[in-house]
Design a protein around this motif. Structure first.
Motif: not given
Length: 454
Positions: A370-380
């Motif tokens: 349920g957590s989304t954002g730039v950091g989550e996308q960049m890490s993946a």
């Protein structure tokens, strides 16, 4: 019978929704190059969807709230990586535009719209992005514009001038200016990023001076206790106490920045045993950040209180693990399995959002959290695309194909003092750059090489 039928209908509907989500989820086969590139493309696209700086009237290089300036620099570093790993030039123009717009009047990533709150670590993340562009032969800026290598050298030089011996026998403060909270804190990430840049500049230029600074920083961090004998890297220390007490919290990106710095020093010294031992020590203690070989931010994922910044930290550990595996090849069999297991877990967590492909924070749960954002996308993105190190060519240096123009004296006369700060709001001239630079920076991709050990 009606309640049973209602439940049956609901169960069927839920099953259909889950099936749709499964279809939309990121599909990743690490044995298939196309699959890795396709997954990276999907994730990169969603990451960039948060960015508005390319729009006319907006400020190139700035992410909207709640993201801070430093994370924008980190994001463009990830897009430089993305181009190298995949060959997709979709984001090259906005990346060049953003980096050049944020260089500031002295070409050292001290822009007026950020300087009054800028820390050494903030500046370093933009400098490291420019350095990656030089190493990876990202298309050079037009003639007359600041060049990637010179920008990285300018950041390095401005920071050497800030080496502070008034407390703790040296090191960099977190903040550049005394009026900012954190000025009396010497944190590991600011000093680790300096070590990162110094070691990489040593490899790229062959200049011993950079290596000497890298050794000086490693020795200082070790002596003061930011790194202990077990290769734990702590957060930092209060210099009003002469760094006699440590904040013992640990973050992935602190270990990561020292990992890649040590790998570059191993490379620069021709594979010295001293740096090999240090690399083995850091890698051996990465267990602090692993669950079943999957990366996690143990300091905040367990208590469920990761802030916006911290949600991006795994991106940098993954980025620097990949670079380490190539700069110090003996580490490959130790690090590649972690990248593979973590990438698979990250992809499994990318099932959120309206498209069913938004990436979550926690990779250890096997599902979207349920957590989304730039950091989550960049890490993946970083952990998945890092699995292309086997097919990507290696980084260049000044003598092995590098094209970026440097300036060893860049930044030596450009450090901004408090009296030079621009206290006003971002001006219309600042915002106008979006439309102007979009026209000026239409770029063609040229061939590049990445991650080769010289």
């Amino acid at each position: 019978m009606k309640p049973f039928r209602r439940r049956s209908v609901l169960a069927t509907g839920l099953s259909v929704l889950l099936s749709i989500q499964h279809v939309l989820a990121i599909q990743l086969d690490l044995q298939n190059t196309h699959s890795i590139k396709s997954a990276a493309s999907t994730i990169a696209g969603e990451m960039v969807s948060y960015y508005t700086g390319y729009r006319p009237g907006d400020v190139p290089g700035n992410l909207p709230a709640p993201y801070y300036w430093w994370e924008a620099g980190a994001m463009f570093g990830a897009l430089i990586d993305y181009w190298y790993f995949t060959g997709d030039d979709t984001y090259n123009t906005i990346t060049t535009q953003a980096l050049l717009h944020q260089v500031g009047p002295d070409n050292d990533f001290m822009p007026p719209n950020q300087t009054k709150t800028e820390g050494n670590d903030d500046q370093a993340f933009w400098g490291m992005a420019a350095l990656s562009a030089a190493e990876n032969k990202f298309p050079d800026p037009p003639a007359g514009q600041p060049q990637w290598l010179a920008l990285a050298q300018a950041v390095f030089n401005t920071q050497t001038a800030r080496w502070d011996t008034t407390s703790c026998a040296g090191g960099l403060k977190w903040q550049i200016f005394a009026f900012n909270n954190g000025y009396n804190y010497k944190n590991t990430i600011s000093n680790g990023c300096f070590f990162n840049m110094a070691s990489r500049l040593a490899v790229y230029t062959g200049n011993q001076t950079y290596a000497d600074w890298a050794v000086r920083m490693w020795d200082w961090c070790s002596a003061i206790g930011l790194r202990d004998a077990q290769y734990n890297f702590f957060d930092g220390s209060d210099d009003t106490l002469n760094c006699t007490r440590m904040d013992h919290i640990q973050w992935t990106y602190n270990a990561g920045t020292f990992l890649v710095g040590a790998a570059n020093m191993y490379n620069f010294t021709g594979g010295s045993q001293e740096w090999a031992d240090r690399l083995n020590g850091i890698i051996g203690n990465l267990k602090v950040f692993l669950k079943d070989n999957v990366m996690y931010e143990q300091a905040c994922e367990i208590p469920n209180n990761c802030n916006v910044d911290q949600r991006s930290f795994k991106a940098y550990l993954a980025r620097w693990m990949a670079a380490t595996a190539v700069k110090a090849p003996f580490t490959y069999p130790l690090l590649k399995p972690i990248l593979e297991t973590s990438a698979t877990a990250a992809a499994a967590a990318c099932t959120g959002g309206t498209n069913g492909t938004s990436c979550g924070l926690k990779w250890t749960t096997g599902t979207f959290d349920g957590s989304t954002g730039v950091g989550e996308q960049m890490s993946a993105l970083e952990v998945i695309q890092s699995n292309l190190i086997d097919i990507a060519a290696g980084p260049v240096t000044e003598v092995s194909g590098g094209t970026s123009q440097g300036n060893p004296n860049a930044g030596t006369t450009s450090d901004i003092g408090p009296s030079d700060l621009h206290e006003g709001e971002v001006t219309t001239a600042d915002k106008a750059g979006a439309a102007i630079l979009t026209v000026l920076l239409a770029m063609f991709v040229i061939g590049g090489a990445w991650w080769m050990v010289v």
